[in-house]
Design a protein around this motif. Sequence first.
Motif, mmCIF file in Angstrom:
data_model
loop_
_atom_site.group_PDB
_atom_site.id
_atom_site.type_symbol
_atom_site.label_atom_id
_atom_site.label_comp_id
_atom_site.label_asym_id
_atom_site.label_seq_id
_atom_site.Cartn_x
_atom_site.Cartn_y
_atom_site.Cartn_z
ATOM 1 N N ARG A 179 65.350 49.596 9.923
ATOM 2 C CA ARG A 179 65.580 50.842 10.746
ATOM 3 C C ARG A 179 66.900 51.531 10.035
ATOM 4 O O ARG A 179 67.800 50.899 9.896
ATOM 5 C CB ARG A 179 65.903 50.708 12.040
ATOM 6 N N PRO A 206 63.943 55.841 18.015
ATOM 7 C CA PRO A 206 63.997 54.418 18.871
ATOM 8 C C PRO A 206 65.088 53.873 18.066
ATOM 9 O O PRO A 206 65.510 54.082 16.924
ATOM 10 C CB PRO A 206 62.826 53.791 18.340
ATOM 11 N N ARG A 262 67.302 49.921 17.927
ATOM 12 C CA ARG A 262 67.349 48.464 17.717
ATOM 13 C C ARG A 262 66.221 47.719 18.440
ATOM 14 O O ARG A 262 66.207 47.902 19.643
ATOM 15 C CB ARG A 262 68.217 47.477 17.514
ATOM 16 N N ALA A 263 65.077 47.239 17.959
ATOM 17 C CA ALA A 263 63.970 46.399 18.923
ATOM 18 C C ALA A 263 64.443 45.016 18.942
ATOM 19 O O ALA A 263 63.753 44.553 20.164
ATOM 20 C CB ALA A 263 62.526 46.905 18.170
ATOM 21 N N SER A 264 65.100 44.433 18.080
ATOM 22 C CA SER A 264 65.461 42.831 18.411
ATOM 23 C C SER A 264 66.355 42.463 17.825
ATOM 24 O O SER A 264 67.092 43.177 16.946
ATOM 25 C CB SER A 264 64.122 42.070 17.736
ATOM 26 N N GLU A 322 66.466 42.383 14.020
ATOM 27 C CA GLU A 322 66.245 43.490 12.967
ATOM 28 C C GLU A 322 67.535 43.699 12.160
ATOM 29 O O GLU A 322 68.649 43.640 12.533
ATOM 30 C CB GLU A 322 65.930 44.879 13.921
ATOM 31 N N THR A 353 69.286 46.956 10.943
ATOM 32 C CA THR A 353 69.315 48.512 11.093
ATOM 33 C C THR A 353 70.824 49.002 9.959
ATOM 34 O O THR A 353 71.622 48.178 9.557
ATOM 35 C CB THR A 353 70.239 48.609 12.643
#
Lengths: 357, 357
Positions: free
Chosen positions: A253, A305, A307-309, A312, A314
């Motif tokens: 990301r 969006p 950070r999803a986890s 990840e 970034t």
Amino acid sequence: MTLILSNNDVDKLLSMPECIDVLEEAYVELAEGRGITRTRSDSIAPTQLPDAVYGLKSMDGVCPKLGVGAVRINSDIVRFPKRGNTVVREKVPAAPGNRWVGLVLLFSVDNGEPLAIMPDGVMQRMRVGGTNGLGIKYLARKNAEVVGILGSGWQAGSQLMAACAVRDIKQVRCFSPTRENREKFAAEMSGMLGIEVKAVDQPEDAMKGADIAMCASSSLDNIFFAPWVEAGMHITSIKRPEIEMAALRKADRIVIHNNDEKPIHVMTRDIELAETAKENGWNSVGELDFANLPTLPELIVGRAPGRASDREVTCFLNNIGLGYQFAAVGAAVIRKAKDGGFGHELPTDWFTEDVHP
Amino acid sequence: MTLILSNNDVDKLLSMPECIDVLEEAYVELAEGRGITRTRSDSIAPTQLPDAVYGLKSMDGVCPKLGVGAVRINSDIVRFPKRGNTVVREKVPAAPGNRWVGLVLLFSVDNGEPLAIMPDGVMQRMRVGGTNGLGIKYLARKNAEVVGILGSGWQAGSQLMAACAVRDIKQVRCFSPTRENREKFAAEMSGMLGIEVKAVDQPEDAMKGADIAMCASSSLDNIFFAPWVEAGMHITSIKRPEIEMAALRKADRIVIHNNDEKPIHVMTRDIELAETAKENGWNSVGELDFANLPTLPELIVGRAPGRASDREVTCFLNNIGLGYQFAAVGAAVIRKAKDGGFGHELPTDWFTEDVHP
């Protein structure tokens, strides 16, 4: 009265948490189309000093919610010397007393009046730090506590202040090419932040195991490389070329500051020949489509969006500065400066007029 | 020392012939690619006053030969009221003491230092006049002696000063919609210029038989019309929409100030809806391909041809202002101001810094 503030005044008037707060508020306005920013322009011409150019740089921004419009001006003698393996962009302190020239002018959105004039140095450093701090707030792991930083200059200091303002940082490891600089920086920042700041002899030693990898250099070449990327890392940069493309490719990301691809450059004919290559290099975007990457304001309002986890990788690229940041941070400074005791008060009439301009 | 000058100082320091001379020298530099100008930008946002907008306008320019870089800033509360049949662009004097806000900042190209800060009013009026004066110098008939002028405001005065500086003008006829204004203007200018300046009741009376037809209004609509065009006439305007397209079509030769098509506009979302129509109207270019018309700098260096016969109808459109004009005229002002006795001298250190910005 129009206030003339010094860097020292601004330093006293603006803490990093306040800077981050006002920037966050202002970025919401920007994302919603209620704030505006005018792309930076660089007017570049020859100057007397050999191997140098004159640069007149300006950027504007208006934040109606905060009631402030800002123009930030730099009048620079710029050189591009080699430092070790990299080319750096260096402003020469050529003004009387070996000083640099940068100014911020703040105006009222409500009646147009000039509110304050001040050097840009402290404010510029704080807004870069604050912006990357917001990148950390919205992208780094909540439990991030180890920072690795490349760079030990003026910008590196505010980067660390910002990281500490938004995460519970326990340890910082710093690398920069000159031992003396990094050791001095580590000692100073350790005292200021009240945490362990350690100078290390290799960039790898700074980056290994870092939760947050910060680039805060004056380099026009890559200084952060793909092998250093680790799962869960947040990588943050104050200038486009710091992170090599292969490292950016490893990020899950990427968020940038603003979609402006680059400053507007206007140059005299001879400079165009001499400097274009370096300037292009400095603004190189490689394979990234900067115009379509999500931006920090979009991230803050939830349109992009985060950070999803925790695994990840970034990345926040502070790809270009905005005049708008000076309107925001300037509003915070002015608000407190009005309580009195700061700067020189000059008659507003000196900076206004009774003829229609 | 950094000089803070007033409009009164600038008025004393700058005569129209000096203004025209320094602009001419600077336009040569611009034509040869040795001078640079950064397109004006207007950042437009809502303000408290009803039916008004806030505009933060800036333009930059650098003239290395004259050693000066300039930033001109306007912080305006703007309204667009109807005056008679036309819509005008009106800046509201909303700053303390009912004043307007425009500033010029001058910097040294050699060491970057801030040389002077001053209100923009007098300089702005002189550079508009001086620029149209150069249009007359290079395009009007050598024996032109009768001027017709539409407008009796601040700009109209410097237009007449400029015409008289480059041609042996014998008579001026002035029309503007309000009798009181035009009569007051005629009396004042007559005294200042030492020639007959006559207020007339109809625009046709001003234009009939004029060798030089000058438009100097604040109108956003057409005020000069095709039937008024006569053989040998030179028509000159300070703003795009003043001359109707049918009149422009009758000109044998049109020269513009600069190829920038229009200012860079950045607006908040709501303003974009409310003001775009008016702004577009103001910048309307009709059928003219502004990007390819010859410019004043090209005319001055002989790259664009001038008037070919006494029968030709020529036209100069001062289509957009340039930050570069302020660098040029600013250089002339500074040069004389240094001799002393003008303005307030402030420590340069207030406007420079000991930290790398």
